[in-house]
Design a protein around this motif. Structure first.
Motif, PDB file in Angstrom:
ATOM      1  N   GLY A  76       4.666  24.319  -7.956  1.00 31.12           N
ATOM      2  CA  GLY A  76       3.812  23.213  -8.368  1.00 31.12           C
ATOM      3  C   GLY A  76       3.520  22.306  -7.188  1.00 31.12           C
ATOM      4  N   GLU A  77       2.818  21.224  -7.452  1.00 27.84           N
ATOM      5  CA  GLU A  77       2.434  20.300  -6.385  1.00 27.84           C
ATOM      6  C   GLU A  77       3.605  19.422  -5.954  1.00 27.84           C
ATOM      7  OE1 GLU A  77      -1.911  18.673  -6.908  1.00 27.84           O
ATOM      8  OE2 GLU A  77      -0.966  18.875  -8.866  1.00 27.84           O
ATOM      9  N   LYS A  78       3.751  19.292  -4.641  1.00 23.93           N
ATOM     10  CA  LYS A  78       4.678  18.299  -4.108  1.00 23.93           C
ATOM     11  C   LYS A  78       3.863  17.079  -3.697  1.00 23.93           C
ATOM     12  CE  LYS A  78       7.858  17.047  -0.459  1.00 23.93           C
ATOM     13  NZ  LYS A  78       8.762  17.440   0.638  1.00 23.93           N
ATOM     14  N   VAL A  79       4.364  15.906  -4.032  1.00 24.03           N
ATOM     15  CA  VAL A  79       3.667  14.661  -3.692  1.00 24.03           C
ATOM     16  C   VAL A  79       4.563  13.819  -2.791  1.00 24.03           C
ATOM     17  CG1 VAL A  79       2.855  12.452  -4.630  1.00 24.03           C
ATOM     18  CG2 VAL A  79       2.192  14.595  -5.725  1.00 24.03           C
ATOM     19  N   VAL A  80       3.962  13.275  -1.757  1.00 26.52           N
ATOM     20  CA  VAL A  80       4.660  12.331  -0.882  1.00 26.52           C
ATOM     21  C   VAL A  80       3.866  11.032  -0.852  1.00 26.52           C
ATOM     22  CG1 VAL A  80       5.460  11.821   1.454  1.00 26.52           C
ATOM     23  CG2 VAL A  80       5.676  14.141   0.550  1.00 26.52           C
ATOM     24  N   LEU A  81       4.552   9.926  -1.067  1.00 27.08           N
ATOM     25  CA  LEU A  81       3.949   8.594  -0.991  1.00 27.08           C
ATOM     26  C   LEU A  81       4.519   7.875   0.232  1.00 27.08           C
ATOM     27  CD1 LEU A  81       4.312   7.502  -4.734  1.00 27.08           C
ATOM     28  CD2 LEU A  81       2.275   8.433  -3.648  1.00 27.08           C
ATOM     29  N   ARG A  82       3.662   7.547   1.192  1.00 26.78           N
ATOM     30  CA  ARG A  82       4.091   6.751   2.350  1.00 26.78           C
ATOM     31  C   ARG A  82       4.000   5.275   1.970  1.00 26.78           C
ATOM     32  NH1 ARG A  82       3.983   7.103   7.958  1.00 26.78           N
ATOM     33  NH2 ARG A  82       5.038   9.088   7.568  1.00 26.78           N
ATOM     34  N   VAL A  83       5.118   4.558   2.082  1.00 25.39           N
ATOM     35  CA  VAL A  83       5.166   3.151   1.702  1.00 25.39           C
ATOM     36  C   VAL A  83       4.791   2.296   2.910  1.00 25.39           C
ATOM     37  CG1 VAL A  83       6.588   1.292   0.764  1.00 25.39           C
ATOM     38  CG2 VAL A  83       7.003   3.655   0.047  1.00 25.39           C
ATOM     39  N   LEU A  84       3.719   1.530   2.766  1.00 21.56           N
ATOM     40  CA  LEU A  84       3.252   0.661   3.851  1.00 21.56           C
ATOM     41  C   LEU A  84       3.405  -0.790   3.398  1.00 21.56           C
ATOM     42  CD1 LEU A  84       0.025   2.678   4.725  1.00 21.56           C
ATOM     43  CD2 LEU A  84       2.237   2.796   5.864  1.00 21.56           C
TER      44      LEU A  84
ATOM     45  N   ASP B 231       0.833  -1.194   0.000  1.00 17.69           N
ATOM     46  CA  ASP B 231       0.000   0.000   0.000  1.00 17.69           C
ATOM     47  C   ASP B 231       0.869   1.247   0.000  1.00 17.69           C
ATOM     48  OD1 ASP B 231      -2.353  -1.406   0.029  1.00 17.69           O
ATOM     49  OD2 ASP B 231      -2.534  -1.422   2.205  1.00 17.69           O
ATOM     50  N   LEU B 232       0.411   2.253  -0.750  1.00 20.67           N
ATOM     51  CA  LEU B 232       1.072   3.559  -0.780  1.00 20.67           C
ATOM     52  C   LEU B 232       0.041   4.620  -0.420  1.00 20.67           C
ATOM     53  CD1 LEU B 232       2.857   3.094  -4.230  1.00 20.67           C
ATOM     54  CD2 LEU B 232       3.945   2.875  -2.012  1.00 20.67           C
ATOM     55  N   ARG B 233       0.339   5.439   0.544  1.00 20.87           N
ATOM     56  CA  ARG B 233      -0.564   6.522   0.913  1.00 20.87           C
ATOM     57  C   ARG B 233      -0.143   7.780   0.162  1.00 20.87           C
ATOM     58  NH1 ARG B 233      -0.460   6.520   6.702  1.00 20.87           N
ATOM     59  NH2 ARG B 233       0.617   8.500   6.826  1.00 20.87           N
ATOM     60  N   PHE B 234      -1.030   8.314  -0.659  1.00 27.87           N
ATOM     61  CA  PHE B 234      -0.743   9.460  -1.534  1.00 27.87           C
ATOM     62  C   PHE B 234      -1.144  10.747  -0.835  1.00 27.87           C
ATOM     63  CE2 PHE B 234      -2.309  12.630  -4.476  1.00 27.87           C
ATOM     64  CZ  PHE B 234      -1.395  12.659  -5.514  1.00 27.87           C
ATOM     65  N   SER B 235      -0.266  11.746  -0.875  1.00 28.00           N
ATOM     66  CA  SER B 235      -0.589  13.074  -0.337  1.00 28.00           C
ATOM     67  C   SER B 235       0.042  14.133  -1.223  1.00 28.00           C
ATOM     68  CB  SER B 235      -0.059  13.215   1.099  1.00 28.00           C
ATOM     69  OG  SER B 235      -0.246  14.537   1.570  1.00 28.00           O
ATOM     70  N   SER B 236      -0.762  15.098  -1.678  1.00 27.49           N
ATOM     71  CA  SER B 236      -0.230  16.192  -2.494  1.00 27.49           C
ATOM     72  C   SER B 236      -0.447  17.512  -1.773  1.00 27.49           C
ATOM     73  CB  SER B 236      -0.902  16.233  -3.870  1.00 27.49           C
ATOM     74  OG  SER B 236      -2.254  16.637  -3.758  1.00 27.49           O
ATOM     75  N   LEU B 237       0.466  18.455  -2.003  1.00 24.87           N
ATOM     76  CA  LEU B 237       0.380  19.776  -1.377  1.00 24.87           C
ATOM     77  C   LEU B 237       0.818  20.824  -2.389  1.00 24.87           C
ATOM     78  CD1 LEU B 237      -0.161  21.236   1.373  1.00 24.87           C
ATOM     79  CD2 LEU B 237       2.316  21.140   1.730  1.00 24.87           C
ATOM     80  N   PRO B 238      -0.059  21.805  -2.722  1.00 23.48           N
ATOM     81  CA  PRO B 238       0.308  22.835  -3.695  1.00 23.48           C
ATOM     82  C   PRO B 238       1.435  23.726  -3.163  1.00 23.48           C
ATOM     83  CG  PRO B 238      -2.075  22.759  -3.344  1.00 23.48           C
ATOM     84  CD  PRO B 238      -1.453  21.939  -2.271  1.00 23.48           C
ATOM     85  N   GLY B 239       2.372  24.079  -4.028  1.00 22.34           N
ATOM     86  CA  GLY B 239       3.458  24.996  -3.679  1.00 22.34           C
ATOM     87  C   GLY B 239       3.645  26.016  -4.776  1.00 22.34           C
ATOM     88  N   ILE B 240       4.592  26.936  -4.587  1.00 22.61           N
ATOM     89  CA  ILE B 240       4.759  28.018  -5.572  1.00 22.61           C
ATOM     90  C   ILE B 240       5.322  27.503  -6.893  1.00 22.61           C
ATOM     91  CG2 ILE B 240       5.000  29.825  -3.834  1.00 22.61           C
ATOM     92  CD1 ILE B 240       8.034  29.688  -4.261  1.00 22.61           C
TER      93      ILE B 240
END
Length: 568
Positions: free
Chosen positions: A283-291, A272-281
């Motif tokens: 563009g979007e930064k994405v972090v995937l938590r590896v479970l 499982d990968l938990r997807f999280s995106s956050l807008p920045g100046i």
């Protein structure tokens, strides 16, 4: 263009015998084979397993005066690799590492191939400076650096000029077109590569972030971020679009943070990968938590507890009711400790219910529930209903506010075992945190039976571990002056550990049991300093003490313990 001269001194066979790496008889045997095959003596010795390739490289370095390096992340500049075509790099088994002015440093497994250096000097118009490296590491680096480049280049070449232009235009982006771009196999291959490599390297998180002219991919391994690749910025929107499609979130929404979940099937298991995106100046930064459940350690015996603490913790878990807390900062392994405790308690005779945000690992027999703040399903609300489900053991992922804390405490007073976490520095400050948010001292004194403070420290890499005698100043600082002949360990850095000297992590724990004396103190609403002083008088083992014990045992380093353990 000139090549650094080869300084021949003693022959390689003589040096190997002199250093007791081979016998004189083995040297003669290898020389006999050389006469028949015309192979290099070093190649024969390695093929016949008379000497290791690492030892041979070290002796060649001494003989020829070339540096000997481990080819690892950070030593190869991706922007310089293209100066030698892939076909030529594979043919000569070399890879460019970096370029300073007109000097090009290349890694080679054959430092005596002067004709190769001359040819490369002519084609690159640079002064060639060889360094020695294992052939297997060079071939691996060629596959890694040239494959990434080919995938990205092929993708860009397949696009029309106006398509690339539309990707760069943030305000007039054609989202349908990005979706189609993300469907192209090179982008799918790149995303798959990023995910598969992260799982293989046991990364806990994947960071994808835009920068000026490129985007950066970083992995968090053993708590530390490492940069693994920097593809061109033009394909970043398509990469993010591909990940959004996989996470089943709105690919057209770039103004708001998004959360989703990805499941991938790899090597016979689901990750499982938990997807999280956050807008920045930029563009979007994405972090995937590896479970990755297979890579998780959910066994109390393997977490790093010393035997005394482990026996006491098991004793607390086997009590019929009470509140047990695990504390520490984010990323200190609290949830893993709770899961391991639940695994220890899990039997068909017990009704175990968990409340999590999110559910990280799915366990058999256990009833797991996920918080959903969007619809008002909070920890406190689920906990109220869970208590009507006839539970024996309740795990609350985190106590964040007074309401959840009060319900959890009252549940522990009415015959339930309750396990939960708090974000505090140590076990003593967990008690004062609950008092500060409004829990009555008499309730806490009656319900709390134990608090575990914990940290995760990196383990010394077994592939490059070396021992040393610590300096007297360090021994005096740690109070180890009387321990003559003490040897500590550290890692030199190698390709297996990203040149960090560490590989894997182990927990360090302190356990504060709530006995009759401590219950009496809790009723008086003590400060954190009073609690720590009370623990010191009882010879309570702190996180720092437990960490230094691990350093003495050769599992980690003093520096790593000092970095990870900070208590006010």
């Amino acid at each position: 263009m000139r090549v650094a001269p080869v300084n021949k001194k003693k022959k390689i066979g003589e040096l190997l015998v002199e250093l007791n790496l081979i016998t004189a008889e083995q040297c003669q045997e290898a020389l006999s084979i050389q006469k028949k095959t015309a192979k290099r003596l070093g190649q024969i010795l390695v093929e016949e397993k008379m000497v290791s390739e690492d030892d041979l490289m070290g002796v060649l370095s001494r003989q020829l005066g070339y540096p000997h390096v481990w080819l690892r992340k950070g030593l190869v500049d991706p922007s310089v690799v293209k100066i030698i075509p892939r076909e030529k790099a594979q043919l000569y088994q070399v890879i460019p590492m970096f370029k300073v002015n007109s000097n090009l440093t290349i890694a080679t497994a054959d430092p005596q191939a002067v004709f190769v250096f001359d040819e490369l000097a002519k084609s690159t118009k640079c002064n060639i400076q060889p360094v020695l490296c294992r052939a297997a590491d060079i071939l691996k680096a060629i596959d890694e650096y040239y494959d990434d480049d080919l995938q990205i280049t092929d993708f860009i070449n397949e696009l029309q000029d106006n398509a690339i232009q539309l990707v760069e235009n943030d305000l007039a982006q054609d989202y349908q077109e990005i979706n189609e771009m993300a469907g192209e196999s090179p982008i799918i291959n790149l995303v798959n590569l990023i995910i598969l490599k992260a799982i293989k390297d046991n990364a806990s998180d994947i960071h994808l972030e835009p920068d000026m002219g490129k985007f950066r991919v970083r992995y968090r391994i053993d708590g530390i971020l490492y940069e693994v690749m920097t593809p061109k910025l033009e394909i970043y929107p398509a990469v993010i679009s591909r990940l959004k499609i996989m996470a089943k979130v709105d690919i057209a929404e770039r103004r708001l943070p998004l959360d989703g979940r990805i499941q991938v099937y790899i090597e016979g298991r689901t990750v499982d990968l938990r997807f999280s995106s956050l807008p920045g100046i930029l563009g979007e930064k994405v972090v995937l938590r590896v479970l990755d459940k297979l890579g998780a350690v959910l066994d109390l015996n393997r977490l790093g507890f010393n035997q005394d603490t482990l026996m006491k913790f098991r004793g607390l878990l086997q009590k019929p009711f009470g509140l047990i807390l695990t504390t520490g900062p984010t990323g200190s392994g609290k949830t893993t400790t709770l899961y391991s405790a639940i695994n220890f308690l899990n039997t068909i005779e017990k009704n175990i219910v968990t409340i999590e945000d999110p559910v990280e690992y799915q366990l058999e027999i256990i009833n797991q529930n996920q918080v959903n703040d969007a619809i008002g399903l909070s920890f406190a609300k689920i906990l109220k209903h869970v208590l009507r489900q006839d539970p024996d053991i309740v795990m609350v992922g985190e106590i964040r506010e007074r309401e959840t804390a009060e319900i959890a405490i009252r549940a522990s007073l009415t015959g339930h075992m309750v396990l939960s976490t708090l974000h505090t520095n140590d076990s003593a400050s967990a008690v004062t945190r609950l008092l500060d948010i409004g829990i009555e001292p008499y309730l806490l004194s009656s319900s709390l039976i134990g608090v575990i403070g914990q940290r995760l420290v990196r383990s010394v890499c077994p592939d490059c571990k070396t021992s040393y005698y610590p300096p007297p100043a360090l021994l005096e600082k740690l109070g180890w002056q009387d321990e003559k002949g003490l040897r500590l360990v550290k890692g030199k850095g190698c390709p297996q550990c990203y040149d960090s000297g560490y590989k894997g992590r182990i927990g360090i724990y302190e356990l504060m049991e709530v006995d009759a004396d401590l219950k009496a103190l809790l009723i008086s609403n003590p400060s954190v300093h009073e609690l720590r002083e009370f623990n010191r008088k009882r010879n309570h083992s702190s996180l720092m003490i437990e960490g230094f014990k691990k350093a003495k045992e050769g599992l980690t380093t003093v520096e790593e313990v000092a970095r990870a353990v900070y208590v006010e």
